[in-house]
Design a protein around this motif. Sequence first.
Motif, PDB file in Angstrom:
ATOM      1  N   LEU A 182      -1.817  13.480  -1.207  1.00 41.82           N
ATOM      2  CA  LEU A 182      -2.933  13.372  -0.270  1.00 41.82           C
ATOM      3  C   LEU A 182      -3.551  11.978  -0.342  1.00 41.82           C
ATOM      4  O   LEU A 182      -4.288  11.666  -1.283  1.00 41.82           O
ATOM      5  N   PRO A 183      -3.264  11.109   0.655  1.00 38.86           N
ATOM      6  CA  PRO A 183      -3.899   9.799   0.618  1.00 38.86           C
ATOM      7  C   PRO A 183      -5.366   9.862   1.043  1.00 38.86           C
ATOM      8  O   PRO A 183      -5.705  10.473   2.059  1.00 38.86           O
ATOM      9  N   GLY A 184      -6.233   9.233   0.249  1.00 41.75           N
ATOM     10  CA  GLY A 184      -7.525   8.807   0.760  1.00 41.75           C
ATOM     11  C   GLY A 184      -7.260   7.488   1.448  1.00 41.75           C
ATOM     12  O   GLY A 184      -6.119   7.194   1.831  1.00 41.75           O
ATOM     13  N   ILE A 185      -8.281   6.648   1.603  1.00 37.94           N
ATOM     14  CA  ILE A 185      -8.076   5.413   2.367  1.00 37.94           C
ATOM     15  C   ILE A 185      -7.142   4.433   1.638  1.00 37.94           C
ATOM     16  O   ILE A 185      -7.381   4.071   0.489  1.00 37.94           O
ATOM     17  N   HIS A 186      -6.072   4.071   2.329  1.00 37.63           N
ATOM     18  CA  HIS A 186      -5.107   3.085   1.834  1.00 37.63           C
ATOM     19  C   HIS A 186      -4.985   1.969   2.857  1.00 37.63           C
ATOM     20  O   HIS A 186      -5.090   2.207   4.060  1.00 37.63           O
ATOM     21  N   ASP A 187      -4.721   0.776   2.352  1.00 36.91           N
ATOM     22  CA  ASP A 187      -4.666  -0.412   3.196  1.00 36.91           C
ATOM     23  C   ASP A 187      -3.389  -0.456   4.027  1.00 36.91           C
ATOM     24  O   ASP A 187      -2.393  -1.053   3.622  1.00 36.91           O
ATOM     25  N   THR A 188      -3.408   0.211   5.180  1.00 40.09           N
ATOM     26  CA  THR A 188      -2.253   0.219   6.083  1.00 40.09           C
ATOM     27  C   THR A 188      -2.782   0.086   7.510  1.00 40.09           C
ATOM     28  O   THR A 188      -3.996   0.079   7.732  1.00 40.09           O
ATOM     29  N   ALA A 189      -1.855   0.052   8.468  1.00 41.04           N
ATOM     30  CA  ALA A 189      -2.260  -0.039   9.872  1.00 41.04           C
ATOM     31  C   ALA A 189      -3.138   1.149  10.267  1.00 41.04           C
ATOM     32  O   ALA A 189      -4.057   1.021  11.082  1.00 41.04           O
ATOM     33  N   ARG A 190      -2.856   2.322   9.679  1.00 36.27           N
ATOM     34  CA  ARG A 190      -3.648   3.516   9.992  1.00 36.27           C
ATOM     35  C   ARG A 190      -5.108   3.305   9.561  1.00 36.27           C
ATOM     36  O   ARG A 190      -6.034   3.635  10.298  1.00 36.27           O
ATOM     37  N   ALA A 191      -5.318   2.753   8.368  1.00 34.82           N
ATOM     38  CA  ALA A 191      -6.684   2.515   7.893  1.00 34.82           C
ATOM     39  C   ALA A 191      -7.382   1.499   8.790  1.00 34.82           C
ATOM     40  O   ALA A 191      -8.566   1.649   9.117  1.00 34.82           O
ATOM     41  N   ALA A 219     -13.669   3.355  -6.882  1.00 31.86           N
ATOM     42  CA  ALA A 219     -12.763   2.297  -7.363  1.00 31.86           C
ATOM     43  C   ALA A 219     -13.034   0.967  -6.646  1.00 31.86           C
ATOM     44  O   ALA A 219     -12.479  -0.073  -7.033  1.00 31.86           O
ATOM     45  N   ARG A 220     -13.893   1.000  -5.600  1.00 34.47           N
ATOM     46  CA  ARG A 220     -14.308  -0.192  -4.839  1.00 34.47           C
ATOM     47  C   ARG A 220     -13.134  -0.984  -4.262  1.00 34.47           C
ATOM     48  O   ARG A 220     -13.157  -2.218  -4.195  1.00 34.47           O
ATOM     49  N   ARG A 221     -12.110  -0.281  -3.868  1.00 31.19           N
ATOM     50  CA  ARG A 221     -11.009  -0.918  -3.150  1.00 31.19           C
ATOM     51  C   ARG A 221     -10.288   0.155  -2.359  1.00 31.19           C
ATOM     52  O   ARG A 221     -10.464   1.352  -2.624  1.00 31.19           O
ATOM     53  N   TYR A 222      -9.499  -0.273  -1.382  1.00 28.32           N
ATOM     54  CA  TYR A 222      -8.595   0.647  -0.704  1.00 28.32           C
ATOM     55  C   TYR A 222      -7.350   0.797  -1.569  1.00 28.32           C
ATOM     56  O   TYR A 222      -6.982  -0.112  -2.320  1.00 28.32           O
ATOM     57  N   GLY A 223      -6.691   1.955  -1.485  1.00 22.45           N
ATOM     58  CA  GLY A 223      -5.418   2.117  -2.170  1.00 22.45           C
ATOM     59  C   GLY A 223      -4.365   1.224  -1.523  1.00 22.45           C
ATOM     60  O   GLY A 223      -4.572   0.700  -0.423  1.00 22.45           O
ATOM     61  N   THR A 224      -3.245   1.060  -2.203  1.00 24.47           N
ATOM     62  CA  THR A 224      -2.143   0.270  -1.649  1.00 24.47           C
ATOM     63  C   THR A 224      -0.898   1.150  -1.510  1.00 24.47           C
ATOM     64  O   THR A 224      -0.792   2.175  -2.195  1.00 24.47           O
ATOM     65  N   PRO A 225       0.032   0.738  -0.653  1.00 26.25           N
ATOM     66  CA  PRO A 225       1.295   1.479  -0.575  1.00 26.25           C
ATOM     67  C   PRO A 225       2.003   1.536  -1.935  1.00 26.25           C
ATOM     68  O   PRO A 225       2.705   2.510  -2.226  1.00 26.25           O
ATOM     69  N   GLU A 226       1.769   0.512  -2.786  1.00 24.24           N
ATOM     70  CA  GLU A 226       2.406   0.498  -4.109  1.00 24.24           C
ATOM     71  C   GLU A 226       1.825   1.598  -5.006  1.00 24.24           C
ATOM     72  O   GLU A 226       2.551   2.293  -5.715  1.00 24.24           O
ATOM     73  N   ASP A 227       0.465   1.743  -4.979  1.00 27.98           N
ATOM     74  CA  ASP A 227      -0.173   2.842  -5.737  1.00 27.98           C
ATOM     75  C   ASP A 227       0.443   4.176  -5.330  1.00 27.98           C
ATOM     76  O   ASP A 227       0.774   5.028  -6.148  1.00 27.98           O
ATOM     77  N   PHE A 228       0.529   4.325  -4.014  1.00 27.76           N
ATOM     78  CA  PHE A 228       0.953   5.601  -3.451  1.00 27.76           C
ATOM     79  C   PHE A 228       2.425   5.877  -3.783  1.00 27.76           C
ATOM     80  O   PHE A 228       2.802   6.975  -4.198  1.00 27.76           O
ATOM     81  N   GLY A 229       3.253   4.831  -3.633  1.00 26.99           N
ATOM     82  CA  GLY A 229       4.688   4.973  -3.898  1.00 26.99           C
ATOM     83  C   GLY A 229       4.955   5.324  -5.352  1.00 26.99           C
ATOM     84  O   GLY A 229       5.852   6.121  -5.656  1.00 26.99           O
ATOM     85  N   ALA A 230       4.180   4.740  -6.261  1.00 32.78           N
ATOM     86  CA  ALA A 230       4.412   5.005  -7.685  1.00 32.78           C
ATOM     87  C   ALA A 230       4.198   6.481  -7.996  1.00 32.78           C
ATOM     88  O   ALA A 230       4.982   7.104  -8.726  1.00 32.78           O
ATOM     89  N   MET A 231       3.151   7.070  -7.423  1.00 32.90           N
ATOM     90  CA  MET A 231       2.904   8.501  -7.661  1.00 32.90           C
ATOM     91  C   MET A 231       3.982   9.355  -7.006  1.00 32.90           C
ATOM     92  O   MET A 231       4.445  10.348  -7.563  1.00 32.90           O
ATOM     93  N   CYS A 232       4.406   8.941  -5.814  1.00 31.00           N
ATOM     94  CA  CYS A 232       5.465   9.675  -5.122  1.00 31.00           C
ATOM     95  C   CYS A 232       6.749   9.673  -5.961  1.00 31.00           C
ATOM     96  O   CYS A 232       7.366  10.725  -6.164  1.00 31.00           O
ATOM     97  N   ALA A 233       7.122   8.503  -6.466  1.00 31.85           N
ATOM     98  CA  ALA A 233       8.359   8.416  -7.251  1.00 31.85           C
ATOM     99  C   ALA A 233       8.246   9.247  -8.527  1.00 31.85           C
ATOM    100  O   ALA A 233       9.213   9.892  -8.946  1.00 31.85           O
ATOM    101  N   PHE A 234       7.046   9.262  -9.134  1.00 28.83           N
ATOM    102  CA  PHE A 234       6.884  10.092 -10.342  1.00 28.83           C
ATOM    103  C   PHE A 234       7.091  11.574  -9.998  1.00 28.83           C
ATOM    104  O   PHE A 234       7.762  12.304 -10.729  1.00 28.83           O
ATOM    105  N   LEU A 235       6.525  12.006  -8.861  1.00 33.51           N
ATOM    106  CA  LEU A 235       6.692  13.417  -8.467  1.00 33.51           C
ATOM    107  C   LEU A 235       8.160  13.761  -8.185  1.00 33.51           C
ATOM    108  O   LEU A 235       8.546  14.925  -8.249  1.00 33.51           O
ATOM    109  N   CYS A 236       8.946  12.742  -7.853  1.00 31.91           N
ATOM    110  CA  CYS A 236      10.381  12.949  -7.589  1.00 31.91           C
ATOM    111  C   CYS A 236      11.218  12.779  -8.852  1.00 31.91           C
ATOM    112  O   CYS A 236      12.440  12.908  -8.807  1.00 31.91           O
TER     113      CYS A 236
END
Length: 259
Positions: A182-191, A219-236
Motif C-alpha cells: 500500500l503506497p502512501g505518497i511516493h514521488d512519481t507522476a501520480r503524486a 518522515a518529512r519526505r515523499y517515498g521513492t520508487p526505490e523504497d517501494f521496490g525494496a519492500m516488494c522484492a523482499f515480499l517476493c
Amino acid sequence: MDLGIAGKRALVTASSKGLGRGCAEALAAAGVDLVMNARGAEALEAAADAIRAAHGVQVTAVAADITEEAGRAEVLEAAGQVDILVTNAGGPPPGMWTDWERDDFIKALDANMLAPIALMKAQVPGMMEAGWGRVVNITSVSVKAPIPQLGLSNSARAGLTGYVAGTARQVAPKGVTINNLLPGIHDTARAESLDAGAATSAGITPQEAREQRLETIPARRYGTPEDFGAMCAFLCSQHASFIVGQNILLDGGATNLAM
Ligand code: NAP
C-alpha cells in the motif's frame, strides 16, 4: 541480503515508470528475469534497456493496456508461467461523489480490481502446481484510510483487498503467498498530478501543495520508487514465505493506525 530468487521469472505490469518500475528494478537487482508492461512502447523499451544494462537479466517488454482483456491476453501469452507476479495499473481520477456514474465505477473496477484478479487467476494455479509462488498487488494507503476525493480508487481497492484476504489463505498451503503493498505518497507522476489537483482546489501552487503535504508525513519526505521496490522484492523473496494475506503500508508514518 541474498533474496534467494536469482533465476526466477517475474511479470510486473504497469512498470515503465513509478512504483511498478521500482519493483521491476529491485527484482532485477536480485537476479530475476522480467516481463515488463506499460501502454507507451517508447518509455517501456527505454526502461527495459536500462534494466538489462544495469542488472544483466533477461527482460521481455510488452506494450499493452493491462486493464483490457485483449492487452492482458497479449501480456500473459508473452509471459507464459512466471514464479512472481506484481500487479499494477494507473489509478482512477479524483473527484466528488456526485461525479461518478456506473461506467466510471466499471472502469475503475476493471483497472484496479478485476485486472489484478484476472492476472492472479491466470498465474496462481501454475504457481500452486510448482509449489512456490509470490504475488504482490500494488494497491493504496486508501485501503486503510480512504481518501475523500479518490472515491473510485477507494471502492475498487476495497474490493481487491477483500478478494485477496480470502484467496491468499486458500493458496498458501501450496507455497504461494499473496500480499498487497500500500503506497502512501511516493514521488512519481501520480503524486505530481495529485498535488496539482490539490493545488487547483485550494488556489495555491503545486509546490505549496507539496509543502503542505510534507507536513503531514512524519518522515518529512515523499517515498521513492526505490523504497517501494525494496519492500516488494523482499515480499517476493525466500525470506517472506510466512507473510500471507497482509496489507503492508509504506507511508512514512502519515497514517496513524494503532494496529
Ligand atoms: P505512475 O508514476 O503514473 O506510473 C504508472 C505506470 O503504469 C507507468 O509505467 C504507466 O505507463 C503504467 N500504466 C498506467 N496505466 C496502465 C495500463 N492501463 N496498462 C499498462 N500500464 C499502465 O504511477 P505510480 O505513482 O507508480 O502509481 C502506481 C499505482 O499506485 C497507481 O495505481 C496509483 O494510483 C497507486 N498509488 C500511487 C501513489 C503515489 O503516491 N505515487 C499513492 C497511492 C497509490 P503508460 O502510461 O505508458 O501505460
